[in-house]
Write an enzyme that holds these catalytic residues in place. Structure first.
Site, PDB file in Angstrom:
ATOM      1  N   LEU A   9      27.908 -27.716  10.948  1.00 35.61           N
ATOM      2  CA  LEU A   9      27.799 -29.172  10.909  1.00 35.61           C
ATOM      3  C   LEU A   9      26.853 -29.548   9.782  1.00 35.61           C
ATOM      4  O   LEU A   9      25.940 -28.789   9.442  1.00 35.61           O
ATOM      5  CB  LEU A   9      27.239 -29.719  12.234  1.00 35.61           C
ATOM      6  CG  LEU A   9      28.091 -29.548  13.494  1.00 35.61           C
ATOM      7  CD1 LEU A   9      27.336 -30.092  14.710  1.00 35.61           C
ATOM      8  CD2 LEU A   9      29.444 -30.240  13.356  1.00 35.61           C
ATOM      9  N   ASP A  10      27.044 -30.734   9.207  1.00 35.48           N
ATOM     10  CA  ASP A  10      26.120 -31.240   8.196  1.00 35.48           C
ATOM     11  C   ASP A  10      24.709 -31.300   8.771  1.00 35.48           C
ATOM     12  O   ASP A  10      24.519 -31.427   9.985  1.00 35.48           O
ATOM     13  CB  ASP A  10      26.527 -32.653   7.750  1.00 35.48           C
ATOM     14  CG  ASP A  10      27.847 -32.678   7.006  1.00 35.48           C
ATOM     15  OD1 ASP A  10      28.272 -31.614   6.516  1.00 35.48           O
ATOM     16  OD2 ASP A  10      28.451 -33.759   6.931  1.00 35.48           O
ATOM     17  N   LYS A  11      23.730 -31.267   7.894  1.00 42.98           N
ATOM     18  CA  LYS A  11      22.325 -31.249   8.310  1.00 42.98           C
ATOM     19  C   LYS A  11      21.991 -32.370   9.283  1.00 42.98           C
ATOM     20  O   LYS A  11      21.264 -32.165  10.267  1.00 42.98           O
ATOM     21  CB  LYS A  11      21.431 -31.334   7.068  1.00 42.98           C
ATOM     22  CG  LYS A  11      19.940 -31.253   7.353  1.00 42.98           C
ATOM     23  CD  LYS A  11      19.140 -31.209   6.063  1.00 42.98           C
ATOM     24  CE  LYS A  11      17.659 -31.033   6.332  1.00 42.98           C
ATOM     25  NZ  LYS A  11      16.866 -30.940   5.076  1.00 42.98           N
ATOM     26  N   THR A  59      24.225 -34.235  11.050  1.00 38.78           N
ATOM     27  CA  THR A  59      25.197 -34.415  12.129  1.00 38.78           C
ATOM     28  C   THR A  59      24.726 -33.595  13.318  1.00 38.78           C
ATOM     29  O   THR A  59      24.272 -32.465  13.162  1.00 38.78           O
ATOM     30  CB  THR A  59      26.601 -33.959  11.691  1.00 38.78           C
ATOM     31  OG1 THR A  59      27.058 -34.781  10.610  1.00 38.78           O
ATOM     32  CG2 THR A  59      27.597 -34.070  12.838  1.00 38.78           C
TER      33      THR A  59
END
Length: 313
Positions: free
Chosen positions: A139-141, A143
């Site tokens: 997951l994105d940082k 998110t």
């Protein structure tokens, strides 16, 4: 199916519907295991039946004890680092963790120690489990939500393949700007790099195919916001963020893609994960509660998600 962990060994009591299956058939066909690791298990005699090595092509009988050496100690591959951890599901083979905002999923270099993978390594170390930390997706940082990790290479390879074949369902909650008038839709737009920005992606005819499904869960007309659930057929970088921005409804707080800075991060949460356990056949469902100290998501977001069928069902 009855399974147990005995030291370094995973043991299965052969069930009635596996009667006369061979070891080779179970590893290659039932589990769809990776050829390289199956070969290694065979060459290193790390599979036994009732405690002794046997011919891999001999039929097994109901009640036999099939044993596989899956749990030998291994280097974590990352630096263990303490932080509170929210484990949503765990067994001997895998775990699902609820990632907070502000953490990368895994290190970008060997010295980095402030990622979710480092936290998972510390958690396993504290339990006396020395396993190479294998993230199955990321997951994105900023998110939040459910992230799946494997505890050994064999199950990790199977989970990787399951992810590619869309056999692991991940459902996201997103809060977007504006009122979405279509209650349910699919965005099919290719995504590529934005040559004018080092980290941003954009819809581009020359990009990679990308498909996002969404469904409206609740409309907040007084705030001009819409809560939606999303699922992906592809896993492009920033896919949900790019696609929603491309239709004029960026995520709340996602300033990289045109959202207003009314929240300190993009309002995207990986709220639900479901899959069939690759080794035990159990149905696994994980719901990730919101873990921000002051979440922008409505309190009933998870309940609303549970009231609706998954978009991929």
């Amino acid at each position: 199916m009855k399974t147990t962990k005995k030291g370094d060994w995973f043991e299965i009591i052969i069930p009635p519907d596996w009667n006369e299956f061979t070891i080779d058939h179970i590893l290659r066909v039932v589990w769809n295991g990776p050829k390289k690791l199956i070969h290694m298990l065979k060459m290193e005699k790390q599979v036994t039946v009732n405690g002794v090595p046997v011919d891999w092509h001999s039929p097994l009988n109901r009640g036999d004890r099939l044993q596989l050496k899956f749990f030998a100690d291994a280097d974590f591959g990352v630096i263990p680092s303490y932080q509170d951890i929210d484990v949503l599901y765990e067994d001997d083979h895998l775990l699902v963790v609820n990632k907070p905002a502000g953490l990368d999923t895994h290190p970008n270099d060997l010295k980095q120690n402030n990622t979710l993978a480092n936290v998972v390594a510390y958690y396993l170390q504290a339990k006396g489990e020395f396993r190479k930390v294998l993230h199955i997706h990321r997951l994105d940082k900023d998110t939040t939500g459910a992230v799946l990790f494997a505890k050994h290479a064999f199950v990790g390879a199977i989970l990787d393949r399951m992810l590619e074949r869309r056999q692991i369902t991940r459902t996201y909650l997103a809060l977007v700007e504006g009122i979405l008038h279509k209650k349910k839709a699919t965005i099919k737009e290719p995504i590529g790099r934005d040559r004018h920005h080092p980290t941003r992606r954009r819809v581009s005819p020359s990009g990679q195919p990308a498909i996002t499904h969404y469904k409206v869960l609740k409309v907040y007309r007084n705030k001009q916001q819409t809560l939606i659930q999303c699922s992906l057929e592809t896993g492009r970088t920033h896919q949900i963020r790019v696609h929603l921005s491309s239709i004029g409804h960026p995520l709340i707080g996602d300033i990289l893609y045109g959202g207003a800075a009314t929240f300190p991060r993009q309002a995207l949460h990986a709220a639900k994960m479901t899959f069939i356990h690759p080794l035990t056949g159990e149905f696994i469902e994980c719901l990730a509660p919101f873990n921000d100290e002051t979440s922008i998501f409505p309190d009933d977001g998870i309940e609303l998600l549970n009231m609706h069928k998954d978009l991929t069902s």
